[in-house]
Scaffold this motif. Structure first.
Motif, PDB file in Angstrom:
ATOM      1  N   UNK A   1       0.890  -1.060  -0.123  1.00 32.92           N
ATOM      2  CA  UNK A   1      -0.026   0.087   0.100  1.00 32.92           C
ATOM      3  C   UNK A   1       0.957   1.304  -0.113  1.00 32.92           C
ATOM      4  N   UNK A   2       0.494   2.257  -0.717  1.00 32.17           N
ATOM      5  CA  UNK A   2       1.047   3.451  -0.919  1.00 32.17           C
ATOM      6  C   UNK A   2       0.239   4.612  -0.195  1.00 32.17           C
ATOM      7  N   UNK A   3       0.899   5.636   0.089  1.00 33.97           N
ATOM      8  CA  UNK A   3       0.337   6.930   0.499  1.00 33.97           C
ATOM      9  C   UNK A   3      -0.896   7.412  -0.770  1.00 33.97           C
ATOM     10  N   UNK A   4      -0.428   7.185  -1.896  1.00 39.70           N
ATOM     11  CA  UNK A   4      -1.482   7.553  -2.993  1.00 39.70           C
ATOM     12  C   UNK A   4      -2.617   6.682  -2.731  1.00 39.70           C
ATOM     13  N   UNK A   5      -2.170   5.305  -2.438  1.00 41.12           N
ATOM     14  CA  UNK A   5      -3.380   4.153  -2.434  1.00 41.12           C
ATOM     15  C   UNK A   5      -4.213   4.566  -1.425  1.00 41.12           C
ATOM     16  N   UNK A   6      -3.720   5.081  -0.486  1.00 42.27           N
ATOM     17  CA  UNK A   6      -4.553   5.397   0.850  1.00 42.27           C
ATOM     18  C   UNK A   6      -5.505   6.565   0.490  1.00 42.27           C
ATOM     19  N   UNK A   7      -4.863   7.505  -0.210  1.00 42.79           N
ATOM     20  CA  UNK A   7      -5.441   8.898  -0.512  1.00 42.79           C
ATOM     21  C   UNK A   7      -6.440   8.491  -1.567  1.00 42.79           C
ATOM     22  N   UNK A   8      -6.462   7.631  -2.524  1.00 40.93           N
ATOM     23  CA  UNK A   8      -7.441   7.183  -3.394  1.00 40.93           C
ATOM     24  C   UNK A   8      -8.560   6.518  -2.881  1.00 40.93           C
ATOM     25  N   UNK A   9      -8.503   6.005  -1.612  1.00 43.65           N
ATOM     26  CA  UNK A   9      -9.403   5.310  -0.945  1.00 43.65           C
ATOM     27  C   UNK A   9     -10.604   6.152  -0.343  1.00 43.65           C
ATOM     28  N   UNK A  10     -10.346   7.473  -0.450  1.00 45.71           N
ATOM     29  CA  UNK A  10     -11.150   8.256  -0.046  1.00 45.71           C
ATOM     30  C   UNK A  10     -12.578   8.227  -0.782  1.00 45.71           C
ATOM     31  N   UNK A  11     -13.612   7.903   0.110  1.00 46.55           N
ATOM     32  CA  UNK A  11     -14.816   7.875  -0.388  1.00 46.55           C
ATOM     33  C   UNK A  11     -15.376   6.460  -0.951  1.00 46.55           C
ATOM     34  N   UNK A  74       2.809  -5.279   3.447  1.00 48.95           N
ATOM     35  CA  UNK A  74       2.333  -4.728   2.218  1.00 48.95           C
ATOM     36  C   UNK A  74       1.743  -3.317   2.704  1.00 48.95           C
ATOM     37  N   UNK A  75       1.105  -3.466   3.918  1.00 49.97           N
ATOM     38  CA  UNK A  75       0.389  -2.238   4.381  1.00 49.97           C
ATOM     39  C   UNK A  75       1.445  -0.852   4.163  1.00 49.97           C
ATOM     40  N   UNK A  76       0.897   0.133   4.356  1.00 51.02           N
ATOM     41  CA  UNK A  76       1.525   1.416   4.682  1.00 51.02           C
ATOM     42  C   UNK A  76       1.813   1.367   6.208  1.00 51.02           C
TER      43      UNK A  76
END
Ligand code: KIV
Length: 249
Positions: A1-11, A74-76
């Motif tokens: 998981x990446x920072x962008x991946x977490x960001x994209x999970x919004x909503x 694999x998690x951030x």
């Protein structure tokens, strides 16, 4: 998981986040597919026997971050900057770097406008920053306990200002701890970054828990917002009891 991946999970699908304090916890939680693990300074209470997080040191955080990072999740993997470790910009940047060297991929610190200079400096070094607003455990002594934030209009306004300031400073997500659920929902709808709630109602983009609260194995206290799974603790105790009984035969 990446920072962008977490960001994209919004909503989208709720972001599950849990604390991991060592190698075995990080391995186990990662095997469950938890996308965000936090080496939280709650380790002070859970693993070090301290009364709160205010006595946790950088050395404690580095030691536990190294252990969790050895699981290569694999998690951030985020880690907390402990109390007093980010009181100036220079201190914040050098301590954030130390946590990254220990294996963290992002750092978290508590506060909004008052730490924005530090957040900007951390982000300017390319270090992903996770915010933390609402009840701030590192200020529990000043705040006189673990109280809900945002019930009064002035508190709600301060939360909005703090959240916007963290977004401007470059935070990639923000933990909302013990925030009045209506305000947490409002912030979740308004902010462009994910909100991760703890005791802040169901409407955040994700939820974070102290893992040992979920397992009911936290030694001294489990907060009201957690429904602990008592059978985990009792199965662990029964296993020990059975092992001791077997020895007697
Ligand atoms: O220290 C911690 O564990 C935290 C939480 C958000 C769970 O900051």
């Amino acid at each position: 998981m990446t920072v962008d991946g977490i960001r994209r999970m919004k909503g989208g699908a709720p972001i599950a986040a849990l604390t991991a304090y060592d190698y075995s916890m990080a391995k186990m939680l990662d095997a469950c597919g938890v996308p965000l693990l936090l080496v939280g300074d709650s380790l002070g209470m859970v693993t070090l026997g301290l009364p709160d997080t205010t006595g946790v040191t950088m050395e404690d955080m580095i030691h536990h971050t190294r252990a969790a990072a050895r699981a290569k999740p694999r998690a951030l993997l985020a880690a907390d900057l402990p109390a007093e470790s980010y009181s100036t910009t220079d201190l914040a940047v050098s301590n954030a770097q130390r946590l990254l060297e220990a294996g963290a991929e992002a750092v978290k610190a508590e506060g909004g406008i008052v730490i924005c200079e530090q957040v900007r400096a951390i982000v300017a070094q390319g270090i992903p920053f996770l915010g933390h607003l609402g009840m701030l455990p590192q200020r529990v002594k000043e705040e006189g306990g673990y109280k809900i934030k945002g019930r009064q209009a002035d508190e709600a306004a301060a939360l909005r200002d703090d959240a916007n300031a963290l977004v401007d400073a470059g935070a990639f997500a923000v933990v909302l701890e013990l925030v009045e659920p209506k305000i947490a929902a409002e912030l979740t709808a308004a902010l462009p970054i994910p909100t991760i709630g703890i005791g802040s109602g169901p409407d955040c983009d994700g939820q974070i828990l102290v893992t040992t609260d979920l397992w009911a194995t936290s030694p001294d206290y489990i907060p009201r917002h957690v429904q602990p799974h008592e059978q985990v603790k009792s199965e662990m105790q029964t296993t020990v009891q059975n092992w001791m009984d077997d020895m007697k035969r």
